[in-house]
Design a protein around this motif. Structure first.
Motif, PDB file in Angstrom:
ATOM      1  N   LYS A  46      -4.174 -10.036  -2.766  1.00 42.53           N
ATOM      2  CA  LYS A  46      -3.109  -9.031  -2.750  1.00 42.53           C
ATOM      3  C   LYS A  46      -3.796  -7.695  -2.982  1.00 42.53           C
ATOM      4  O   LYS A  46      -4.277  -7.423  -4.078  1.00 42.53           O
ATOM      5  CB  LYS A  46      -2.084  -9.324  -3.833  1.00 42.53           C
ATOM      6  CG  LYS A  46      -0.882  -8.430  -3.783  1.00 42.53           C
ATOM      7  CD  LYS A  46       0.148  -8.837  -4.806  1.00 42.53           C
ATOM      8  CE  LYS A  46       1.366  -7.944  -4.717  1.00 42.53           C
ATOM      9  NZ  LYS A  46       2.348  -8.304  -5.732  1.00 42.53           N
ATOM     10  N   ASP A  47      -3.878  -6.866  -1.930  1.00 40.69           N
ATOM     11  CA  ASP A  47      -4.722  -5.680  -1.971  1.00 40.69           C
ATOM     12  C   ASP A  47      -4.085  -4.537  -1.202  1.00 40.69           C
ATOM     13  O   ASP A  47      -4.160  -4.477   0.022  1.00 40.69           O
ATOM     14  CB  ASP A  47      -6.094  -6.032  -1.370  1.00 40.69           C
ATOM     15  CG  ASP A  47      -7.104  -4.927  -1.534  1.00 40.69           C
ATOM     16  OD1 ASP A  47      -7.096  -4.256  -2.584  1.00 40.69           O
ATOM     17  OD2 ASP A  47      -7.913  -4.736  -0.612  1.00 40.69           O
ATOM     18  N   THR A  48      -3.428  -3.654  -1.934  1.00 43.42           N
ATOM     19  CA  THR A  48      -2.816  -2.463  -1.347  1.00 43.42           C
ATOM     20  C   THR A  48      -3.270  -1.243  -2.153  1.00 43.42           C
ATOM     21  O   THR A  48      -3.712  -1.396  -3.298  1.00 43.42           O
ATOM     22  CB  THR A  48      -1.277  -2.544  -1.400  1.00 43.42           C
ATOM     23  OG1 THR A  48      -0.856  -2.555  -2.776  1.00 43.42           O
ATOM     24  CG2 THR A  48      -0.748  -3.789  -0.696  1.00 43.42           C
ATOM     25  N   PRO A  49      -3.152  -0.047  -1.596  1.00 44.61           N
ATOM     26  CA  PRO A  49      -3.516   1.140  -2.386  1.00 44.61           C
ATOM     27  C   PRO A  49      -2.711   1.253  -3.681  1.00 44.61           C
ATOM     28  O   PRO A  49      -3.216   1.732  -4.696  1.00 44.61           O
ATOM     29  CB  PRO A  49      -3.207   2.312  -1.445  1.00 44.61           C
ATOM     30  CG  PRO A  49      -3.309   1.732  -0.075  1.00 44.61           C
ATOM     31  CD  PRO A  49      -2.812   0.310  -0.215  1.00 44.61           C
ATOM     32  N   GLU A  50      -1.465   0.786  -3.648  1.00 46.52           N
ATOM     33  CA  GLU A  50      -0.633   0.837  -4.859  1.00 46.52           C
ATOM     34  C   GLU A  50      -1.022  -0.240  -5.869  1.00 46.52           C
ATOM     35  O   GLU A  50      -0.926  -0.027  -7.077  1.00 46.52           O
ATOM     36  CB  GLU A  50       0.851   0.665  -4.506  1.00 46.52           C
ATOM     37  CG  GLU A  50       1.421   1.717  -3.583  1.00 46.52           C
ATOM     38  CD  GLU A  50       1.033   1.504  -2.120  1.00 46.52           C
ATOM     39  OE1 GLU A  50       0.761   2.513  -1.436  1.00 46.52           O
ATOM     40  OE2 GLU A  50       0.958   0.351  -1.668  1.00 46.52           O
ATOM     41  N   GLU A  51      -1.426  -1.394  -5.385  1.00 50.11           N
ATOM     42  CA  GLU A  51      -1.852  -2.514  -6.232  1.00 50.11           C
ATOM     43  C   GLU A  51      -3.169  -3.079  -5.701  1.00 50.11           C
ATOM     44  O   GLU A  51      -3.189  -4.101  -5.027  1.00 50.11           O
ATOM     45  CB  GLU A  51      -0.803  -3.624  -6.238  1.00 50.11           C
ATOM     46  CG  GLU A  51       0.489  -3.267  -6.919  1.00 50.11           C
ATOM     47  CD  GLU A  51       1.444  -4.452  -6.925  1.00 50.11           C
ATOM     48  OE1 GLU A  51       1.061  -5.519  -7.438  1.00 50.11           O
ATOM     49  OE2 GLU A  51       2.554  -4.299  -6.402  1.00 50.11           O
ATOM     50  N   PRO A  52      -4.289  -2.406  -6.005  1.00 49.10           N
ATOM     51  CA  PRO A  52      -5.565  -2.872  -5.462  1.00 49.10           C
ATOM     52  C   PRO A  52      -6.034  -4.175  -6.112  1.00 49.10           C
ATOM     53  O   PRO A  52      -5.750  -4.440  -7.280  1.00 49.10           O
ATOM     54  CB  PRO A  52      -6.524  -1.724  -5.770  1.00 49.10           C
ATOM     55  CG  PRO A  52      -5.909  -0.995  -6.906  1.00 49.10           C
ATOM     56  CD  PRO A  52      -4.427  -1.190  -6.788  1.00 49.10           C
ATOM     57  N   ASN A 102     -12.647  -2.047  -6.897  1.00 47.01           N
ATOM     58  CA  ASN A 102     -11.768  -2.244  -5.748  1.00 47.01           C
ATOM     59  C   ASN A 102     -12.233  -1.366  -4.592  1.00 47.01           C
ATOM     60  O   ASN A 102     -13.075  -0.504  -4.762  1.00 47.01           O
ATOM     61  CB  ASN A 102     -10.298  -1.988  -6.115  1.00 47.01           C
ATOM     62  CG  ASN A 102      -9.998  -0.539  -6.386  1.00 47.01           C
ATOM     63  OD1 ASN A 102     -10.076   0.298  -5.491  1.00 47.01           O
ATOM     64  ND2 ASN A 102      -9.640  -0.218  -7.630  1.00 47.01           N
ATOM     65  N   GLU A 121     -11.098   2.892  -4.729  1.00 47.25           N
ATOM     66  CA  GLU A 121     -11.704   3.892  -5.610  1.00 47.25           C
ATOM     67  C   GLU A 121     -13.111   4.223  -5.136  1.00 47.25           C
ATOM     68  O   GLU A 121     -13.866   3.338  -4.761  1.00 47.25           O
ATOM     69  CB  GLU A 121     -11.786   3.373  -7.046  1.00 47.25           C
ATOM     70  CG  GLU A 121     -10.455   3.274  -7.733  1.00 47.25           C
ATOM     71  CD  GLU A 121     -10.585   2.770  -9.161  1.00 47.25           C
ATOM     72  OE1 GLU A 121     -11.703   2.733  -9.720  1.00 47.25           O
ATOM     73  OE2 GLU A 121      -9.541   2.402  -9.725  1.00 47.25           O
TER      74      GLU A 121
END
Length: 160
Positions: A19-25, A48, A51
């Motif tokens: 689960k890898d999104t800019p909001e939840e890396p 991540n 960053e």
């Protein structure tokens, strides 16, 4: 260049991914080794792909920057591709998850300590918050009335 490679037995699910999104890396967690002095850092490190950190004495930046305590050299690593999806396969076929461009360091061990997600093969049911830290995961697909699982999870770090 290093690759994080996964092999696992998927039952009833496909498209396994962090689960890898800019909001939840997703924070990839490794043991790191200096390629100059061969010292292995005693602690797990996490980084991540979103960053970026400046590399001292350079104009560049990387996802992970580390100064070896023993030889005092600064090293860096950046995720260059991925994360890739792990698809259902009848065997335990190894598939690349990410590729990492490493400068002066190597990752020697991986720990899956974040959330993963997948999709039901027949039902397209979305499964989230999958924890692979114990090397297996079990759930139930309400739409098909079948158990779904991930077993025999194996991680490897290979030269790309």
């Amino acid at each position: 260049m290093l690759s994080l490679v996964l092999s696992a037995e998927l039952s009833g699910i496909t498209e396994l991914r962090p689960k890898d999104t800019p909001e939840e890396p997703y924070f990839f967690t490794f043991k790191v080794q200096c390629t100059s002095c061969r010292e292995i850092h005693p602690n797990w490190i996490s980084f991540n792909r979103f960053e970026k950190h400046e590399i001292s004495g350079s104009r560049g930046e990387a996802n992970f920057v580390w100064k070896c305590r023993l030889c005092q050299r600064t090293h860096s690593a950046s995720i260059s591709t991925g994360p890739h999806v792990y698809y259902y396969d009848d065997g335990l076929k190894a598939q690349r998850i990410i590729e990492i461009d490493c400068r002066g360091l190597e990752f020697v061990e991986f720990k899956a300590d974040g959330d993963w997600e997948a999709k039901g093969i027949e039902s397209s049911t979305r499964f989230s918050n999958i924890d692979l830290s114990e090397g297996e995961w079990f759930d139930y697909d309400e739409k098909t009335g079948e158990e779904v699982s991930i077993k025999e999870v194996n991680w490897a770090i290979k030269r790309a």
